[in-house]
Design an enzyme around this catalytic site. Structure first.
Site, mmCIF file in Angstrom:
data_model
loop_
_atom_site.group_PDB
_atom_site.id
_atom_site.type_symbol
_atom_site.label_atom_id
_atom_site.label_comp_id
_atom_site.label_asym_id
_atom_site.label_seq_id
_atom_site.Cartn_x
_atom_site.Cartn_y
_atom_site.Cartn_z
ATOM 1 N N TYR B 100 0.741 -1.265 -0.006
ATOM 2 C CA TYR B 100 0.039 -0.017 -0.002
ATOM 3 C C TYR B 100 0.764 1.361 -0.002
ATOM 4 O O TYR B 100 0.350 2.224 -0.482
ATOM 5 C CB TYR B 100 -0.907 0.038 1.223
ATOM 6 C CG TYR B 100 -2.139 -0.917 1.019
ATOM 7 C CD1 TYR B 100 -3.078 -0.517 -0.015
ATOM 8 C CD2 TYR B 100 -2.493 -2.009 1.772
ATOM 9 C CE1 TYR B 100 -4.384 -1.192 0.012
ATOM 10 C CE2 TYR B 100 -3.676 -2.728 1.443
ATOM 11 C CZ TYR B 100 -4.550 -2.368 0.749
ATOM 12 O OH TYR B 100 -5.675 -2.897 0.442
ATOM 13 N N GLU B 196 4.598 -29.359 16.249
ATOM 14 C CA GLU B 196 3.658 -28.835 15.008
ATOM 15 C C GLU B 196 2.406 -28.014 15.535
ATOM 16 O O GLU B 196 2.073 -27.070 15.130
ATOM 17 C CB GLU B 196 3.038 -30.155 14.127
ATOM 18 C CG GLU B 196 2.103 -29.661 13.105
ATOM 19 C CD GLU B 196 1.681 -30.860 12.261
ATOM 20 O OE1 GLU B 196 2.180 -31.947 12.283
ATOM 21 O OE2 GLU B 196 0.605 -30.903 11.251
ATOM 22 N N ASP B 248 2.666 -34.565 13.089
ATOM 23 C CA ASP B 248 1.652 -35.604 13.046
ATOM 24 C C ASP B 248 2.142 -36.811 11.875
ATOM 25 O O ASP B 248 3.127 -36.418 11.014
ATOM 26 C CB ASP B 248 0.291 -35.011 12.146
ATOM 27 C CG ASP B 248 -0.463 -34.365 13.025
ATOM 28 O OD1 ASP B 248 -0.345 -34.690 14.287
ATOM 29 O OD2 ASP B 248 -1.500 -33.473 12.542
#
Lengths: 367, 367
Positions: B100, B196, B248
């Site tokens: 911006y 995680e 996982d």
């Protein structure tokens, strides 16, 4: 971490509803059943007096001897039991971990207690409503996100933390912020600024806005998680700090404000302890582009999704005030939205050095 | 916040490449051009010696007097200039805010410098590669997520923070963790456990795993953001702490490990300062279900997306070791994946009290 007195109370309630009453029915030879408060839209009301989205009184029976309700009945007792054990142990866990903890194959059958977390989560919500406690009081954690710094010292699980000395990172707001775990100590702050985006919060922290303006600055990483909302409510109630909400000028930003202020339809039963009906909307307003002479090219055209969402929001009772209709209608009329970062077109510190101080000084906010 | 010496060096490099050399071309009447290192797959290599994904030496010219390159040439100078101003000011800002800040309509034309952040982000990456600096050294922030606690005291922007006393919440890891901003003080920790998921990290913190096992515990809220990866690397290098990764047991978890260890293809040029090639994978292993006698019902069937991803990962050079092939092939053979929370089927603290301590004691990890 949680006080024994409070744990005892939660366990007492759990035992009464999911233990003693069920046992009583059994002994009397009554049909086994539980009364569950209905949590669908048909029982969601907007409490005009409290200015909160909340639940009505409609309940339904959950019967054990009913083919379509027996499974849920069993699941309810399993989750209630797991919560009891959790509270007894003094530990907290995530709702995903609770799901795995309670999932098992029943006896020699091929039937599992739960097939998916989609089954255990609503049971947790049932129990919250029944015993009039937040899941956090049942020692259940959600994901945590959100960060706070400012003129306040807290105690978190016995550690004293001076939120004036948290560097560029800040204190990560945990999922469970009940009074047993988070205690408010020395507070100099005069208000709370809740900011939608973490990168914009970074600007406020780097510019030491909280020091210059004697406040707390908090972000919730977008739609704030339960821990952040509960903390806002506690600080508002207990420290008597007004809450100002700074979000993007788009339907999503307005909705974030609305959730902080009045709660959400999905979790209507929690509003009474998580929403801050006095929360003030301090920006970005649909009128800010002209007011602050922001260049046209930093605006973003509303897409169809935005327009649809604005129509929906206009139907919410809590957006029926004329000032809010003006905001939303002006957004539609201009056909554009505006992000917080767009103020950087002026200067990267325009938001902290000009915009916010002016808004506060002139009391330019909406309620 | 950043030291003057370092700022001066960055500014010197920016001026050399995007100022002096362009000027020299102008004065000599040469064609205006910049050499840009190619960042597409054709120039991404796996450095066997360093065990890192990194960029090769291929470059391309960006010419000002070329219809299809003039726009990018202009954008490059604009972003380089904005970065110079940012570094000079001592402030940091987000890449969205920079977009911006640099967006404007050119003169009386209808041409904007940038139409979308999709245009400015790659320019930032070009500049990072050209001056051999991370965007953080150009004072540019990404989103921040991730939290750390443990046996270490740090200094963050002048504030001393004892990470042993951060309660249940923890210290929120900022986006920029360069040595000027984050300094390591008193360290007792012997290793780093990277986790995680934030809710699982909550289990480790609540059980004071870091105190009992004298370590640091960090999460990155899923795929860790740049700040977390850079901090892991700095702590590994400067504090000589080994890094253990706990994810996982699914292709996504393995990929997170892979990014922490070797970097990613998209941001290959950063690996050299963000990846930790010595990082060890400590779980969950595809063999854990049998080894720890976890009930079948807490496993989740691999879906088509998982199977496809496993095939892709098997093609990565850095998963060619036999031990990794065994892991991935066993996952396919069993046809299931396993989440960290699944260990709760044993007990909610099984992961902190049994699983991890055993893995560490028996040195059961993969590299």
């Amino acid at each position: 971490m949680v006080s024994k007195e409070k744990s005892d109370l939660i366990i007492k309630k759990l035992r009464e509803i999911y233990g003693d009453e069920v046992l009583k029915d059994l002994e009397k030879g009554n049909e086994l059943s539980l009364d569950i408060v209905i949590r669908t839209l048909s029982n969601v009301i907007f409490d005009e007096k409290e200015q909160l989205i909340t639940l009505g009184n409609k309940t339904q029976k959950r019967n054990f001897f009913s083919m379509d309700q027996a499974r849920k009945f069993m699941q309810t007792l399993i989750v209630a039991d797991a919560c009891q054990n959790l509270v007894k142990s003094g530990k907290t866990t995530s709702i995903r971990s609770l799901y795995y903890n309670t999932k098992h194959t029943i006896g020699d059958s091929k039937e599992n207690t739960f097939e998916d977390q989609i089954e255990s989560d609503p049971i947790i919500e049932d129990i919250e409503v029944s015993i009039n406690a937040l899941r956090e009081e049942l020692h259940l954690r959600a994901n945590s996100k959100g960060v706070m710094v400012g003129n306040l010292t807290i105690e978190d699980s016995g550690d004293e933390i001076d939120l004036r000395k948290m560097g560029s990172g800040g204190w990560a707001i945990p999922s469970i912020v009940e009074a047993d775990i988070i205690k408010f100590k020395n507070c100099d702050a005069k208000f709370i600024l809740f900011i939608e985006k973490d990168t914009v919060w970074g600007r406020f922290n780097e510019d030491k806005f909280w020091k210059k303006h004697n406040c707390m600055i908090i972000h919730g990483g977008g739609q704030p998680p339960r821990g952040v909302r509960r903390l806002l409510r506690r600080m508002h109630d207990e420290l008597k700090l007004p809450v100002y909400v700074l979000v993007d000028n788009d339907p999503w930003g307005f909705y974030i404000y609305s959730v902080v202020k009045q709660g959400s339809i999905n979790l209507a039963y929690e509003s009474v302890r998580m929403a801050v009906p006095e929360a003030k909307f301090i920006g970005l307003s649909s009128f800010d582009q002209d007011k602050y002479n922001l260049p046209k090219e930093v605006t973003i055209k509303l897409n169809e999704g935005d327009k649809k969402r604005i129509k929906e929001i206009l139907n919410y009772k809590w957006f029926h005030k004329q000032s809010w209709r003006d905001e939303l209608n002006h957004m539609v009329k201009k056909g554009v939205k505006l992000e917080l970062e767009a103020l950087s077109a002026k200067d990267i510190s325009f938001i902290t050095e000009t915009y916010l101080p002016e808004k506060i000084a002139k009391k330019e906010w909406l309620e």
